[in-house]
Design a protein around this motif. Structure first.
Motif, PDB file in Angstrom:
ATOM      1  N   ALA A   1       6.882   6.870   2.671  1.00  0.00           N
ATOM      2  CA  ALA A   1       8.245   6.352   2.794  1.00  0.00           C
ATOM      3  C   ALA A   1       8.474   5.733   4.171  1.00  0.00           C
ATOM      4  CB  ALA A   1       9.253   7.472   2.536  1.00  0.00           C
ATOM      5  N   ALA A   2       7.992   6.407   5.221  1.00  0.00           N
ATOM      6  CA  ALA A   2       8.165   5.887   6.581  1.00  0.00           C
ATOM      7  C   ALA A   2       7.421   4.574   6.763  1.00  0.00           C
ATOM      8  CB  ALA A   2       7.682   6.919   7.597  1.00  0.00           C
ATOM      9  N   LEU A   3       6.205   4.488   6.210  1.00  0.00           N
ATOM     10  CA  LEU A   3       5.437   3.255   6.334  1.00  0.00           C
ATOM     11  C   LEU A   3       6.070   2.139   5.517  1.00  0.00           C
ATOM     12  CD1 LEU A   3       2.803   2.251   7.684  1.00  0.00           C
ATOM     13  CD2 LEU A   3       1.643   2.714   5.523  1.00  0.00           C
ATOM     14  N   LEU A   4       6.595   2.461   4.362  1.00  0.00           N
ATOM     15  CA  LEU A   4       7.273   1.467   3.534  1.00  0.00           C
ATOM     16  C   LEU A   4       8.453   0.846   4.266  1.00  0.00           C
ATOM     17  CD1 LEU A   4       7.860   0.076   0.787  1.00  0.00           C
ATOM     18  CD2 LEU A   4       9.139   2.121   0.157  1.00  0.00           C
ATOM     19  N   LEU A   5       9.242   1.676   4.933  1.00  0.00           N
ATOM     20  CA  LEU A   5      10.423   1.204   5.653  1.00  0.00           C
ATOM     21  C   LEU A   5      10.077   0.648   7.029  1.00  0.00           C
ATOM     22  CD1 LEU A   5      12.873   4.116   4.779  1.00  0.00           C
ATOM     23  CD2 LEU A   5      12.772   1.849   3.734  1.00  0.00           C
ATOM     24  N   GLY A   6       8.861   0.885   7.492  1.00  0.00           N
ATOM     25  CA  GLY A   6       8.489   0.425   8.821  1.00  0.00           C
ATOM     26  C   GLY A   6       9.153   1.218   9.922  1.00  0.00           C
ATOM     27  N   TRP A   7       9.258   2.522   9.725  1.00  0.00           N
ATOM     28  CA  TRP A   7       9.878   3.389  10.734  1.00  0.00           C
ATOM     29  C   TRP A   7       8.780   4.050  11.555  1.00  0.00           C
ATOM     30  CZ3 TRP A   7      10.019   8.831  11.506  1.00  0.00           C
ATOM     31  CH2 TRP A   7      10.966   9.255  12.450  1.00  0.00           C
TER      32      TRP A   7
ATOM     33  N   VAL B   1       0.835  -1.208   0.000  1.00  0.00           N
ATOM     34  CA  VAL B   1       0.000   0.000   0.000  1.00  0.00           C
ATOM     35  C   VAL B   1       0.867   1.254   0.000  1.00  0.00           C
ATOM     36  CG1 VAL B   1      -1.671   1.315   1.363  1.00  0.00           C
ATOM     37  CG2 VAL B   1      -1.947  -1.145   1.091  1.00  0.00           C
ATOM     38  N   ALA B   2       1.937   1.251   0.780  1.00  0.00           N
ATOM     39  CA  ALA B   2       2.827   2.411   0.810  1.00  0.00           C
ATOM     40  C   ALA B   2       3.483   2.632  -0.547  1.00  0.00           C
ATOM     41  CB  ALA B   2       3.886   2.223   1.895  1.00  0.00           C
ATOM     42  N   LEU B   3       3.872   1.550  -1.216  1.00  0.00           N
ATOM     43  CA  LEU B   3       4.454   1.671  -2.557  1.00  0.00           C
ATOM     44  C   LEU B   3       3.435   2.216  -3.558  1.00  0.00           C
ATOM     45  CD1 LEU B   3       6.672  -1.506  -3.112  1.00  0.00           C
ATOM     46  CD2 LEU B   3       7.403   0.875  -3.230  1.00  0.00           C
ATOM     47  N   ALA B   4       2.209   1.708  -3.480  1.00  0.00           N
ATOM     48  CA  ALA B   4       1.184   2.129  -4.436  1.00  0.00           C
ATOM     49  C   ALA B   4       0.864   3.614  -4.284  1.00  0.00           C
ATOM     50  CB  ALA B   4      -0.082   1.293  -4.249  1.00  0.00           C
TER      51      ALA B   4
END
Length: 343
Positions: free
Chosen positions: A81-87, A17-20
């Motif tokens: 970006a933060a959600l994609l990296l799990g930060w 979802v973060a990528l999309a």
């Protein structure tokens, strides 16, 4: 219910979802003001009139100033970006949901269907513990856990955090909320395919097997005209694709009772969305749907993927000092006595 289940599936949904959404925002960055900002044909006044009727949420309704829109738009990119990296996933997932919903509700006339999926999953993900594995948060916890409690700190407690008993109760409630949210995501995917399949059955173009022919011959949906022409040239091909799509969507909810059949059909559905991304030029719609489908991926396959990725990082010399549990933040070592994930 007190143990977070499907942690790997939640991580895949989070990443997809973060990528999309993040990819869509970056692609449309030059056109952001036309889509959602002060240059949009769907003006702020029109948006407010619609919001007054629908009562939809958007922080963009608070101000028409360009600086406020630019702030929200770029915060949405950072949250993706933060959600994609799990930060800091608990905070970043909430920020992701607020900014994604705000932008989409500012102008509901743009999008390709994938925005609806992102809209729903963004809300659900804010209620999950989607950073338990494959995240920077997991890497940080894995590196910190072997050290044990600091001097003067009670076991199970950390500075600036609630006492052990209170924290245990909060963790149990968070796990229950996570499991319920993952169940809602699964139900949402079933509803999407069920309604899509049964509505298609009622359409005359789907009944005669010609429905797929028409989008393949629309210039707007033909990034590769030669490929679209090849697929749409044969009658048997279009009929097979049309009927196959309907059968797969209608049958999918009923295959959940059989794990092997479900996995086969799930692979076919993901392959279909990948084909839609290429042939119809809808990459973000397809990625959003694949991310939603990931809630049904088998845990065993995801663990094998995890081990393969950790081994590859080890061969490349990129594995972290914490060993396999901390390699590039891929894995969080499960707590002792914890139950296995649901498949």
């Amino acid at each position: 219910m007190l143990t977070p289940l499907a942690a790997h599936q939640a991580a895949v949904v989070r990443i997809g979802v973060a990528l999309a959404w993040g990819g869509f925002l970056l692609r449309e960055w030059p056109h952001r003001r036309v889509l959602y900002g002060d240059l949009s044909p769907w003006s702020s006044d029109l948006s407010r009139q619609l919001l007054a009727d629908t009562h939809a949420f958007t922080v963009l309704g608070r101000s028409s100033d360009r600086w406020w829109f630019e702030l929200v738009y770029h915060l949405a990119i950072l949250a993706s970006a933060a959600l994609l990296l799990g930060w800091r996933t608990r905070a970043s997932s909430v920020l992701f949901a607020v900014t994604a919903v705000s932008l989409q509700n500012r102008n509901i006339l743009v999008g390709d269907g994938g925005d609806n999926v992102v809209h729903l999953l963004a809300i659900y993900l804010a209620l999950t513990r989607c950073g338990l594995v494959w995240s920077l948060d997991a890497r940080r916890r894995a590196r910190r856990s072997p050290a044990g409690p600091a001097a003067g700190e009670q076991p199970g407690e950390q500075p600036g955090k609630p006492p052990g008993e209170v924290r245990a109760v909060l963790d149990a409630l968070a796990s229950m909320l996570h499991n319920c949210a993952m169940l809602v995501i699964a139900v949402q995917v079933v509803l999407i395919y069920s309604t899509a399949g049964w509505y298609k059955i009622q359409g005359s173009r789907w009944q005669d097997g010609t429905a797929v022919y028409y989008p393949l011959h629309l210039g707007y949906f033909s990034p590769w005209p030669a490929l679209s022409g090849l697929l749409g040239a044969g009658l048997l091909t279009t009929v097979a694709l049309s009927y196959g799509t309907v059968v797969a969507q209608v049958a999918f909810p009923f295959t959940l009772a059989n794990r092997r059949l479900k996995n086969v059909l799930l692979a076919l559905m993901m392959a279909e969305h990948a084909a839609i991304a290429v042939t119809l030029g809808l990459p973000f719609f397809s990625l959003a749907m694949i991310a939603a489908d990931a809630v049904f991926l088998p845990t065993g396959a995801l663990r094998r993927l995890e081990r393969w990725a950790v081994g590859l990082l080890g061969l490349l010399g990129l594995a972290g000092p914490a060993g396999p549990a901390g390699s590039a933040g891929l894995v969080e070592r499960p707590a002792e006595g914890s139950r296995p994930e649901s498949g």
